[in-house]
Design an enzyme around this catalytic site. Structure first.
Site, PDB file in Angstrom:
ATOM      1  N   GLU A 261       0.825  -1.211   0.000  1.00  0.00           N
ATOM      2  CA  GLU A 261       0.000   0.000   0.000  1.00  0.00           C
ATOM      3  C   GLU A 261       0.854   1.254   0.000  1.00  0.00           C
ATOM      4  OE1 GLU A 261      -2.416   3.302   1.908  1.00  0.00           O
ATOM      5  OE2 GLU A 261      -0.473   2.448   2.427  1.00  0.00           O
TER       6      GLU A 261
ATOM      7  N   HIS B 273       4.355   7.985   9.991  1.00  0.00           N
ATOM      8  CA  HIS B 273       5.568   7.816   9.188  1.00  0.00           C
ATOM      9  C   HIS B 273       6.805   8.293   9.951  1.00  0.00           C
ATOM     10  CE1 HIS B 273       3.893   7.106   4.865  1.00  0.00           C
ATOM     11  NE2 HIS B 273       3.206   6.438   5.787  1.00  0.00           N
TER      12      HIS B 273
END
Length: 356
Positions: free
Chosen positions: A209, A320
């Site tokens: 993804e 992230h």
């Protein structure tokens, strides 16, 4: 409630490197866990892992991607230093001074991300943000030949960041985007196995993804042929300094899952999720995705003749980064909501949008 065994599995899953394209170890772990309660477990050539409960109509897909952002070696110089590129969406500043765990030729090994020290920078250099091209990985090798015994061009890796428990059932780790989604759909399937629905339902830990085009989700939806799908991913928590609630809404750790509303999402599935959350006393908030969602839903809803697709998100701080943060209560609420949703479905459930 999440079981001690389930939380132990989650932490093991988080500890296992699985950058996009190299998810095999994490995927194998996920299949082993779900095999304890699913009727069938299998994998496919794109790296997706499925766990299914066999039943009747409709066919339901619960998707959470298992890959994480990472790095990949692009060059090895004569002194044994490794140049690298990012796999997925990196803020390069996050990489400065980090340790990395590489999936080496003979097993995992540790390296450190190096760059010019601030003491040696010119004044104008200090004002510029670091780029990946300014960095390298040092594995302690003294030559290219020595480095090549341990790694090669194409070796992938992740930040070496362990999982920690914080107060209020908060968890800090790299890779919560989106191991927590893969875990949540597995947990929803476990709840459904204990109180089986009429529907045929598969949880899938999708691959790749983070690198765009939602590769795993695209092939998983095509092969399973669902009529309805729920995608679980993380979303931006806004309960921290510098959050822009006017643009990103009010999303808090511990506030329950975020149910997405937007053009890509099925309005029928969305309204049903809201109704169930209210009925079951599950806290939630609403997220708005005016066009695309940035999740596997963007591929799944287009599969074959179309799939009624919803997105249920887990609030996440510091996405992230090596220190993403979620709260386990939100995971429990999301799994309960999804399981209750699936149990309401019958062969007569109509997902065609109709005017009120």
């Amino acid at each position: 409630m999440l079981t001690d065994q389930g939380i132990a599995f989650l932490k093991q899953l988080l500890a296992t490197p699985g950058p996009s394209g190299d998810e095999a170890a994490a995927a194998q772990l996920w299949r082993g866990h779900t095999g304890a309660f699913a009727d069938r477990v299998w994998g496919d050539v794109r790296g997706n892992s499925f766990a299914a409960l066999d039943g009747g109509a409709p066919r339901v897909l619960l998707a959470g991607h298992i890959d994480e952002i990472g790095i990949v070696v692009t060059y090895i110089d004569d002194e044994g230093f490794l140049s690298f590129a990012g796999v997925g969406g990196w803020d390069a500043q996050v990489l400065v001074g980090q340790r990395v765990r590489l999936l080496g030729r003979a097993g995992e090994l540790i390296g450190v991300v190096g760059k010019k020290p601030i003491h040696l920078m010119k004044a104008d250099e200090r004002e510029h943000a670091s780029k990946i091209d300014d960095m390298w990985i040092d594995i302690g090798a003294r030559s290219k030949a020595e480095a090549l015994e341990r790694v090669r061009v194409g070796t992938a890796g992740v930040i070496d960041a362990p999982c920690y428990d914080l107060p209020h059932r908060r968890l800090v780790s790299r890779g919560l985007d989106n191991r927590i989604g893969a875990f949540t759909v597995a947990e929803a399937l476990r709840l459904l196995a204990a109180d089986r629905p009429q529907a045929t339902v598969a949880a899938v830990a999708t691959s790749q993804e983070e690198v765009g085009d939602f590769v795993g989700a695209r092939t998983a939806a095509f092969s399973f042929e669902p009529q309805v799908a729920i995608v679980v991913d993380v979303t931006f928590a806004t309960d921290h300094p510098d959050a822009n609630k006017r643009r990103q809404g009010e999303v808090s750790l511990g506030g329950g899952p975020v149910i997405e509303r937007g053009s890509t999402n099925s309005p029928v599935a969305y309204e049903l999720l809201l109704e169930i959350a209210e009925r079951e006393g599950i806290p939630y908030s609403v997220g708005v995705s005016p066009s695309l969602t940035g999740t596997d839903a963007d591929a799944i809803h287009l599969s074959r003749g179309g799939v009624a697709t919803a997105v249920v998100s887990i609030p996440n701080r510091y996405m992230h980064s090596p220190n993403e943060m979620i709260q386990l209560d939100d995971v429990e609420y999301a799994a309960r909501l999804i399981a209750a949703f699936v149990r309401t479905l019958t062969p007569d459930t109509d997902f065609v949008p109709r005017a009120r």
